[in-house]
Design a protein around this motif. Structure first.
Motif, mmCIF file in Angstrom:
data_model
loop_
_atom_site.group_PDB
_atom_site.id
_atom_site.type_symbol
_atom_site.label_atom_id
_atom_site.label_comp_id
_atom_site.label_asym_id
_atom_site.label_seq_id
_atom_site.Cartn_x
_atom_site.Cartn_y
_atom_site.Cartn_z
ATOM 1 N N GLY A 143 -27.524 18.628 -7.826
ATOM 2 C CA GLY A 143 -28.649 18.137 -7.020
ATOM 3 C C GLY A 143 -29.970 18.794 -7.358
ATOM 4 N N GLY A 144 -29.923 19.885 -8.121
ATOM 5 C CA GLY A 144 -31.180 20.510 -8.519
ATOM 6 C C GLY A 144 -31.114 22.018 -8.564
ATOM 7 N N ALA A 145 -30.377 22.616 -7.628
ATOM 8 C CA ALA A 145 -30.398 24.075 -7.555
ATOM 9 C C ALA A 145 -29.339 24.720 -8.445
ATOM 10 C CB ALA A 145 -30.211 24.524 -6.106
ATOM 11 N N VAL B 278 -17.986 28.048 -5.246
ATOM 12 C CA VAL B 278 -18.433 29.194 -4.446
ATOM 13 C C VAL B 278 -18.940 28.703 -3.087
ATOM 14 C CG1 VAL B 278 -20.090 31.099 -4.327
ATOM 15 C CG2 VAL B 278 -19.002 30.512 -6.522
ATOM 16 N N LYS B 279 -19.733 27.631 -3.123
ATOM 17 C CA LYS B 279 -20.269 27.089 -1.864
ATOM 18 C C LYS B 279 -19.141 26.689 -0.915
ATOM 19 C CE LYS B 279 -23.837 24.142 -2.043
ATOM 20 N NZ LYS B 279 -24.566 22.852 -2.090
ATOM 21 N N TRP B 280 -18.125 26.032 -1.445
ATOM 22 C CA TRP B 280 -17.014 25.598 -0.584
ATOM 23 C C TRP B 280 -16.366 26.801 0.106
ATOM 24 C CZ3 TRP B 280 -13.980 21.822 -4.345
ATOM 25 C CH2 TRP B 280 -14.844 20.784 -4.729
ATOM 26 N N ALA C 83 -38.125 8.856 2.758
ATOM 27 C CA ALA C 83 -38.740 10.180 2.878
ATOM 28 C C ALA C 83 -38.074 11.113 1.866
ATOM 29 C CB ALA C 83 -38.577 10.733 4.289
ATOM 30 N N TYR C 84 -38.844 11.503 0.855
ATOM 31 C CA TYR C 84 -38.314 12.390 -0.184
ATOM 32 C C TYR C 84 -37.757 13.674 0.405
ATOM 33 C CZ TYR C 84 -38.733 16.096 -3.749
ATOM 34 O OH TYR C 84 -38.515 17.170 -4.568
ATOM 35 N N ILE C 85 -38.405 14.181 1.438
ATOM 36 C CA ILE C 85 -37.994 15.481 1.968
ATOM 37 C C ILE C 85 -36.560 15.438 2.492
ATOM 38 C CG2 ILE C 85 -38.885 15.161 4.324
ATOM 39 C CD1 ILE C 85 -38.900 18.381 2.131
ATOM 40 N N CYS C 86 -36.057 14.265 2.811
ATOM 41 C CA CYS C 86 -34.674 14.168 3.293
ATOM 42 C C CYS C 86 -33.655 14.459 2.199
ATOM 43 C CB CYS C 86 -34.419 12.816 3.933
ATOM 44 S SG CYS C 86 -35.328 12.640 5.472
ATOM 45 N N GLY C 87 -34.119 14.691 0.966
ATOM 46 C CA GLY C 87 -33.227 15.196 -0.071
ATOM 47 C C GLY C 87 -32.967 16.686 0.096
ATOM 48 N N GLU C 88 -33.863 17.379 0.774
ATOM 49 C CA GLU C 88 -33.623 18.785 1.095
ATOM 50 C C GLU C 88 -32.461 18.793 2.076
ATOM 51 O OE1 GLU C 88 -33.661 22.676 2.751
ATOM 52 O OE2 GLU C 88 -33.892 20.839 3.901
ATOM 53 N N GLU C 89 -31.482 19.648 1.822
ATOM 54 C CA GLU C 89 -30.200 19.452 2.497
ATOM 55 C C GLU C 89 -30.267 19.508 4.023
ATOM 56 O OE1 GLU C 89 -27.537 22.299 0.816
ATOM 57 O OE2 GLU C 89 -28.622 24.033 1.575
ATOM 58 N N ILE D 207 -20.485 21.065 4.210
ATOM 59 C CA ILE D 207 -20.791 21.248 2.792
ATOM 60 C C ILE D 207 -21.659 20.080 2.353
ATOM 61 C CG2 ILE D 207 -19.826 21.200 0.454
ATOM 62 C CD1 ILE D 207 -19.396 23.869 1.903
ATOM 63 N N VAL D 208 -22.792 20.413 1.744
ATOM 64 C CA VAL D 208 -23.658 19.382 1.165
ATOM 65 C C VAL D 208 -23.536 19.461 -0.346
ATOM 66 C CG1 VAL D 208 -26.009 18.506 0.930
ATOM 67 C CG2 VAL D 208 -25.288 19.557 3.086
ATOM 68 N N ASN D 209 -23.187 18.348 -0.951
ATOM 69 C CA ASN D 209 -23.124 18.285 -2.414
ATOM 70 C C ASN D 209 -23.772 17.000 -2.903
ATOM 71 O OD1 ASN D 209 -20.023 20.061 -2.796
ATOM 72 N ND2 ASN D 209 -21.955 20.569 -3.784
ATOM 73 N N ASN D 210 -24.186 17.053 -4.129
ATOM 74 C CA ASN D 210 -24.840 15.924 -4.779
ATOM 75 C C ASN D 210 -23.800 14.916 -5.290
ATOM 76 O OD1 ASN D 210 -25.635 15.163 -7.913
ATOM 77 N ND2 ASN D 210 -27.284 14.798 -6.468
ATOM 78 N N ALA E 257 -37.913 24.572 0.240
ATOM 79 C CA ALA E 257 -38.366 24.705 -1.144
ATOM 80 C C ALA E 257 -39.344 23.611 -1.567
ATOM 81 C CB ALA E 257 -37.159 24.717 -2.078
ATOM 82 N N HIS E 258 -39.729 22.740 -0.642
ATOM 83 C CA HIS E 258 -40.752 21.750 -1.000
ATOM 84 C C HIS E 258 -42.047 22.449 -1.409
ATOM 85 C CE1 HIS E 258 -42.493 17.678 -0.912
ATOM 86 N NE2 HIS E 258 -43.586 18.247 -0.455
ATOM 87 N N GLY E 259 -42.334 23.561 -0.765
ATOM 88 C CA GLY E 259 -43.529 24.321 -1.117
ATOM 89 C C GLY E 259 -43.510 24.747 -2.571
HETATM 90 C C1 FMN Z 1 -37.679 19.003 -1.480
HETATM 91 C C2 FMN Z 1 -36.262 18.924 -1.939
HETATM 92 C C3 FMN Z 1 -35.715 17.687 -2.292
HETATM 93 C C4 FMN Z 1 -34.390 17.596 -2.710
HETATM 94 N N1 FMN Z 1 -33.895 16.375 -3.064
HETATM 95 C C5 FMN Z 1 -32.590 16.265 -3.435
HETATM 96 C C6 FMN Z 1 -32.018 14.998 -3.753
HETATM 97 O O1 FMN Z 1 -32.678 13.962 -3.708
HETATM 98 N N2 FMN Z 1 -30.709 14.962 -4.107
HETATM 99 C C7 FMN Z 1 -29.936 16.084 -4.153
HETATM 100 O O2 FMN Z 1 -28.750 15.995 -4.449
HETATM 101 N N3 FMN Z 1 -30.456 17.294 -3.872
HETATM 102 C C8 FMN Z 1 -31.753 17.413 -3.510
HETATM 103 N N4 FMN Z 1 -32.248 18.650 -3.186
HETATM 104 C C9 FMN Z 1 -31.338 19.806 -3.239
HETATM 105 C C10 FMN Z 1 -30.524 19.924 -1.954
HETATM 106 O O3 FMN Z 1 -31.263 20.675 -1.006
HETATM 107 C C11 FMN Z 1 -29.188 20.624 -2.175
HETATM 108 O O4 FMN Z 1 -29.407 21.800 -2.878
HETATM 109 C C12 FMN Z 1 -28.188 19.804 -2.931
HETATM 110 O O5 FMN Z 1 -28.045 18.518 -2.396
HETATM 111 C C13 FMN Z 1 -26.841 20.493 -2.917
HETATM 112 O O6 FMN Z 1 -25.889 19.782 -3.694
HETATM 113 P P1 FMN Z 1 -25.313 20.405 -5.031
HETATM 114 O O7 FMN Z 1 -24.975 21.829 -4.753
HETATM 115 O O8 FMN Z 1 -24.124 19.578 -5.347
HETATM 116 O O9 FMN Z 1 -26.385 20.292 -6.048
HETATM 117 C C14 FMN Z 1 -33.584 18.762 -2.781
HETATM 118 C C15 FMN Z 1 -34.140 19.990 -2.423
HETATM 119 C C16 FMN Z 1 -35.461 20.070 -2.012
HETATM 120 C C17 FMN Z 1 -36.013 21.408 -1.645
#
Ligand code: FMN
Ligand code: SF4
Lengths: 431, 199
Positions: free
Chosen positions: A66-68, A74-76, A178-184, A216-219, A399-401
């Protein structure tokens, strides 16, 4: 399915484990998924047992897609063992500019993700999973709803799945632009029907997540990798990647390249190969100017930085991020003030407004970019950009900042001559 | 919880089909977490009533048994929850970086010429709303746009012009009354659907 997403003839440099467009089959149909061995991982997993599967995922170095890049196994393991019900929430909000990979699974191969969801839910002991799909993905929502309905019908979801005694419900939950809703944590708020205001962490979702329960949030792509690990084992998965970065990675290349598209490579492939081989090089054979390595929240790279390996650690070492592997390529004719303006506008528009540095700071960044583009820049505006970014960085709830500050600071620091010449051109034009 | 504010007209009600859809949505969430069904329920309401005028939000609040303030704050937060009426066709052109690099500004110019409006505006005949939107996750197929619920990828300026002309012709053929009518929207010219560029 005639997908526009992937390149239908795999490039010799690709290693396709997940992408299957070239097979020309309709994998939105369960029968076709089963025919290619789909849900074979479930049978194997049940024989292995939960702990063994979890150990395998941990050993596979599956970094979150998802980006990080946080290791999924480990998360699980962070879930508290206190008997509260647990949730799995899948992040299919795909909104990071430059990113178009989860769309592939959601629209073309939903069962690959759904098998991963079944396996993951079973390992972590979740009996309900929400797949949060961005609202603009009408087709994806439709495809996923149908796929889930088919799984219920075939006994792959619901009560006592395939006689295992395990119960799981999976639901699609639509976002609404809303893009911010991607933040978990914003995503969890959004599933709860609230505005997508990110939560302060800690507590982390693994402890207090959806409806106050361990989550648990995963991509999406992270989920798609899980069946591969169960089927082939951690060693095989690691062999597809680079140290501590297991597996292949979908990379989306866009912008000024000859063959934009979605490709699948081993982690550790170089950025240069992605740009010049997979994507066929720079449009009109121009010179490369800069590259966004993994979605617009990542610091930009110059043309001298593209020998970097594509994995989460290598990009971090050179001060950027692999993020979502959405690679955006720009040639030497690119107006960097215009790029800056669009990046700044995005983060300003998508700020949820909770924290002053982000809400006001992104407004500043955009205002400065606008006046640069209007030929009204003040002396020192490039430095002002850097200083505004420094004041946002590290001072916000989510982390949007940083997602706004890091790329913009990198533009200001690495592409000053290009910004200056674009500003000069505007000033003369407006005189 | 609160009475409808519309005084004159008959009170709004959901169709049986919409009620069934909302009941199905509620079944997806814990029983004491009805608000979780709010966003999908608001989509059902938009399908039924076009947009979320205040009476519609009150209806949703009653149907889900959640406070009206919760409905309002959620509806306000999300760009796809429509607080104003939009044109029959909502043309949403991505203007983010990848689409910019592949010529989205040219598409926007064509849209301006063909529709006679700029982003954030609705044509006075109520047929088209034009919006500049953020990334649609179609960067490899840029430039990309959505018209209504349909994606269009790798769009050239010629294709853009053709699509819009076809839609206009279609409107004239199928709804001459609508196309000819002065303005079905409360508007003296252009309406700005929302503050943000998402529209
Ligand atoms: C502003 C912002 C937007 C995000 N958008 C997404 C997104 O669209 N899809 C996504 O999977 N993770 C996104 N993330 C990361 C999630 O917060 C989270 O780390 C992720 O979904 C965890 O899944 P993963 O560990 O499988 O990567 C975003 C984070 C931030 C700070
Ligand atoms: S950093 Fe920005 S988006 Fe994140 S919580 Fe603060 S204001 Fe909202």
């Amino acid at each position: 399915m005639g997908s526009p997403h992937a390149v239908t003839v795999p490039h010799p440099l690709e290693t396709r484990v997940l992408l299957r467009d070239h097979e020309g089959k309709d994998y939105t149909q369960l029968a076709n998924y089963l025919a290619r061995g789909g849900f074979g991982a479930w049978k194997k997993a049940v024989e292995m047992g939960r702990d063994k599967v979890h150990t395998e995922v941990r050993a596979a170095n599956l970094r979150g897609r998802g980006g990080a890049g946080f290791p999924a196994g480990v998360k699980w393991g962070f879930l508290p063992k206190d008997g509260r019900p647990r949730y799995l929430a899948i992040n299919a909000d795909e909104g990071e500019p430059g990113t178009f990979k989860d769309r592939y699974f959601l629209e073309e191969d939903p069962f690959q993700m759904l098998e991963g969801i079944l396996l993951t839910s079973w390992v972590i002991g979740a009996h309900a999973c929400y797949v949060y799909v961005r609202g603009e993905f009408w087709r994806a929502i439709d495809v996923c709803e149908r796929a889930i309905a088919e799984l219920y019908q075939a006994g792959w979801l619901g009560k006592n799945i395939q006689g295992s005694g395990f119960d799981l419900d999976v639901y699609v939950h639509p976002g609404a632009g809303a893009y911010i809703c991607g933040e978990e944590t914003a995503m969890l708020e959004s599933i709860e029907g609230k505005p997508g205001w990110p939560r302060l962490k800690p507590p982390f979702p693994a402890n207090i997540g959806l409806f106050g329960m361990p989550t648990i949030v995963n991509n999406v792509e992270t989920m798609a990798c899980v069946p591969v690990i169960v089927n082939d084992g951690a060693d095989a998965f690691n062999a597809l990647g680079s140290p501590k970065n297991g597996g292949t990675k979908l990379v989306g290349v866009s912008g000024h390249v000859k063959r934009p598209g979605l490709y699948e490579v081993k982690m550790g492939t170089t950025m240069r190969a992605a740009i010049y081989e997979l994507a066929g090089g720079i449009l009109d054979d121009r010179e490369l100017l800069c590259v966004i390595p993994g979605g617009s929240s990542c610091p930009f790279l110059t043309k001298d930085e593209i020998d970097v390996a594509l994995d989460f650690d290598a990009l971090k070492t050179i001060g950027s991020m692999f993020g979502t592997a959405g690679i955006v390529v720009m040639h030497d004719g690119t107006n960097m003030v215009e790029v800056l303006t669009r990046v700044a506008h995005f983060y300003k528009h998508e700020s949820c407004g909770q924290c002053t540095p982000c809400r006001q700071g992104t407004g500043w960044l955009y205002a400065i970019a606008k006046r640069m583009g209007a030929g009204l820049a003040a002396a020192g505006d490039i430095d002002l950009l850097v200083s505004a970014c420094n004041q946002i960085d590290g001072n916000t709830i989510c982390a949007h900042g940083e997602a706004a500050a890091w790329p913009i600071r990198s533009i200001a620091q690495k592409f000053r001559p290009q910004l200056e010449s674009a500003m000069r051109a505007r000033m003369t034009a407006s005189m | 919880m609160s009475e409808p504010s519309a005084t004159s007209a008959a009170p709004l009600a959901f169709s049986a089909d919409a009620k069934a859809r909302i009941a199905g949505l509620l079944a997806r969430y814990p029983q004491d977490r009805k608000q979780a069904a709010l966003i999908p329920a608001l989509y059902v309401a938009q399908d039924e009533f076009g947009w979320l005028k205040p009476e519609v939000m009150e209806l949703v609040a009653r149907e889900l048994d959640v406070p009206l303030t919760a409905v309002l704050s959620t509806a306000m937060f999300y760009t796809m929850l429509k607080k104003q009426p939009l044109g029959r066709w909502h043309v949403q052109v991505c203007t983010n970086v990848s689409c910019y690099l592949r010529g989205c500004d040219g598409l926007m110019d064509v849209a301006r010429q063909e529709l006679g409006i700029g982003p954030g505006e609705t044509t006075s005949d109520g047929l088209f709303t034009l919006s500049a939107v953020e990334c649609l996750a179609a960067c490899g197929m840029a430039p990309a746009l959505q018209i209504g619920k349909k994606d269009h990828f790798n769009v050239s300026t010629d294709q853009m012009r053709q699509m819009l002309q076809d839609l206009k012709a279609d409107a004239r053929a199928h709804a001459p009354a609508l196309a000819a009518a002065p303005t079905p929207l409360p508007s003296s010219g252009h309406t700005a659907p929302t503050a943000g560029p998402h529209g």
